[in-house]
Every structure is written in C-alpha cells, then in structure tokens.
Design a protein around this motif. Structure first.
Motif, mmCIF file in Angstrom:
data_model
loop_
_atom_site.group_PDB
_atom_site.id
_atom_site.type_symbol
_atom_site.label_atom_id
_atom_site.label_comp_id
_atom_site.label_asym_id
_atom_site.label_seq_id
_atom_site.Cartn_x
_atom_site.Cartn_y
_atom_site.Cartn_z
ATOM 1 N N GLY A 22 10.551 9.675 8.640
ATOM 2 C CA GLY A 22 11.175 9.670 7.323
ATOM 3 C C GLY A 22 10.747 8.519 6.435
ATOM 4 O O GLY A 22 11.118 8.472 5.256
ATOM 5 N N LYS A 23 9.945 7.582 6.972
ATOM 6 C CA LYS A 23 9.548 6.399 6.208
ATOM 7 C C LYS A 23 8.185 6.550 5.526
ATOM 8 O O LYS A 23 7.818 5.724 4.693
ATOM 9 C CB LYS A 23 9.506 5.173 7.128
ATOM 10 C CG LYS A 23 10.872 4.718 7.621
ATOM 11 C CD LYS A 23 11.691 4.137 6.486
ATOM 12 C CE LYS A 23 13.011 3.567 6.972
ATOM 13 N NZ LYS A 23 13.803 2.976 5.859
ATOM 14 N N LEU A 66 4.143 5.531 1.077
ATOM 15 C CA LEU A 66 3.167 6.009 0.100
ATOM 16 C C LEU A 66 3.594 5.663 -1.325
ATOM 17 O O LEU A 66 2.747 5.387 -2.187
ATOM 18 C CB LEU A 66 2.977 7.516 0.252
ATOM 19 C CG LEU A 66 2.336 7.951 1.585
ATOM 20 C CD1 LEU A 66 2.308 9.470 1.690
ATOM 21 C CD2 LEU A 66 0.934 7.379 1.730
ATOM 22 N N ASN A 67 4.894 5.664 -1.586
ATOM 23 C CA ASN A 67 5.385 5.240 -2.898
ATOM 24 C C ASN A 67 5.059 3.771 -3.147
ATOM 25 O O ASN A 67 4.693 3.381 -4.261
ATOM 26 C CB ASN A 67 6.892 5.475 -3.007
ATOM 27 C CG ASN A 67 7.239 6.942 -3.175
ATOM 28 O OD1 ASN A 67 6.430 7.732 -3.666
ATOM 29 N ND2 ASN A 67 8.445 7.318 -2.768
ATOM 30 N N THR A 74 -4.016 5.638 -3.413
ATOM 31 C CA THR A 74 -3.504 6.982 -3.168
ATOM 32 C C THR A 74 -4.253 7.595 -1.990
ATOM 33 O O THR A 74 -5.271 7.075 -1.535
ATOM 34 C CB THR A 74 -3.687 7.877 -4.406
ATOM 35 O OG1 THR A 74 -5.085 7.914 -4.751
ATOM 36 C CG2 THR A 74 -2.896 7.336 -5.587
ATOM 37 N N GLY A 75 -3.755 8.715 -1.526
ATOM 38 C CA GLY A 75 -4.404 9.385 -0.409
ATOM 39 C C GLY A 75 -3.849 8.898 0.915
ATOM 40 O O GLY A 75 -2.723 8.413 1.005
#
Length: 214
Positions: free
Chosen positions: A14-15, A20-21, A29-30
């Motif tokens: 869940g992390k 990624l944020n 990104t990616g």
C-alpha cells in the motif's frame, strides 16, 4: 558522465503509490512496482503464522546521481525505514557494469570494493521459502520474495506456444565478505549447478538506507 544507479525499495503493501507521488517532487516518473513478501526470523511471529509480510517492491532507474542522496534521505525521514518492519532501500550502480569486451577494465566496478551486495535467486514458484530457510541457516536475518513469471519454449516441446511458469525471485542483502559463503551454501542446497533448478547471481550495492544486519 553521471553515475547511474538502480534504486530498489521494499515497503509494506500500500506504500508504493505514496512513494511514486513523492518521486514527482524530483520530477522522476516511471519505475516498476511488484508484489512480494518479506520474511521474518522472529520466533513468536513464526508461531503466530505472521512471519510473512506483504510487500511492494519498487524499482526506479536514477540517471542523474544528484537525485540519489535526496531520495535516500526521503526514505529515511518520510518512510522511516530506519525503524523495524518499515522497509529498506538500496542502490545498485549500473553506469559501469558490463562485460570486459564492452567496457575497458578501468571503467568496470569491482564488486569487492562495495560494503554489501545483493544476491538474487530465481527458482520455481513455491521454492522461495525453501531458499530463505537455507539463507537463514547461514546466519542471514531475512530477505524478500518477489513473485514473477519465466518465459521460454523447452527444446523438447511439441507445442507451438510459450510456456510461462511461475517463478519466485529471492532478494537478499549480504555483506560482501559473506557473499561467497551464502552463495556457495545456496548452490549446494538448491543444486543450482543444474540449470533446471534455477539461477543465482549477485550485484554490488552502493548504498543502503534502513535496518540492515547482513
């Protein structure tokens, strides 16, 4: 040329989205997110059936070395990976990894100059836990099992389609001076000399953030 690395983080399930944020702050990104499970050696957790914890493994290429320190600091302060069971993060240098026929010798990394390395063992589905039992028998405290798929067509196959068997990829951080001991023990116990049993290889680790006792 900037030193390039592969950033790998193992966090509780869940992390990954939160991670990624955070990467958007660095305009990165990616990356790849995979599901897996961590293994614990705590005796009480094993008795309670809680020795396996669900994990998300994030793999992110870092093409500019200026981002590496800030990302590791973020893992420490935002995700608190210095606390038990919060996760771990490490970097694998990729700038100069390659065959001698491709890169001059002075441009290649010598794994022995790194404090730690990561052992990867790829085995058939369900054998990851067996690998971890052998790893723990050498004194290592844990690792991560990633669930994946192999691909290929056996040479004796009569069918015109690919077979994609399920695989377990076991990832273990080990201090460099103990790599040969652990790897040789796994080679013996898992019979990796037989290609059908799986493969094992190591990569150098340039930095680790989080609890690591390997």
């Amino acid at each position: 040329m900037n030193n390039q690395s592969l950033f790998i983080s193992v966090l509780n399930r869940g992390k990954a989205e939160e991670f990624l944020n955070e990467m958007r702050i660095f305009d990165l990104t990616g990356g790849i997110v995979m599901l897996g499970e961590g293994t614990a050696t705590n005796r009480l957790l094993q008795i309670l059936g809680l020795a396996e914890t669900q994990k998300e493994i994030i793999i992110l290429p870092i093409f500019d070395s200026k981002f590496e320190d800030p990302i590791h600091e973020m893992m420490l302060h935002h995700f608190q990976v210095d606390k038990r069971r919060k996760g771990i993060a490490f970097s694998i240098p990729i700038s100069y990894l390659g065959a001698e026929s491709v890169l001059p010798k002075d441009k290649m990394y010598d794994p022995a100059c790194f404090f730690s390395q990561c052992i990867f063992a790829v085995v058939d589905e369900g054998q990851g836990q067996q690998v971890m039992k052998h790893v723990q028998a050498t004194g290592q405290t844990g690792g991560t099992i990633i669930h994946a798929r192999g691909a290929g067509v056996p040479s004796d196959s009569y069918f015109p389609f690919k077979i994609e068997p399920q695989k377990d990829i076991v990832m273990i951080l080990v201090k460099t001076e103990r790599v040969k001991t652990v790897q040789n023990y796994l080679n013996e116990k898992m019979n990796f000399s037989d290609p059908r049993k799986g493969i094992i290889f190591t990569l150098p680790v340039s930095r680790v953030t989080g609890i690591f006792q390997g």
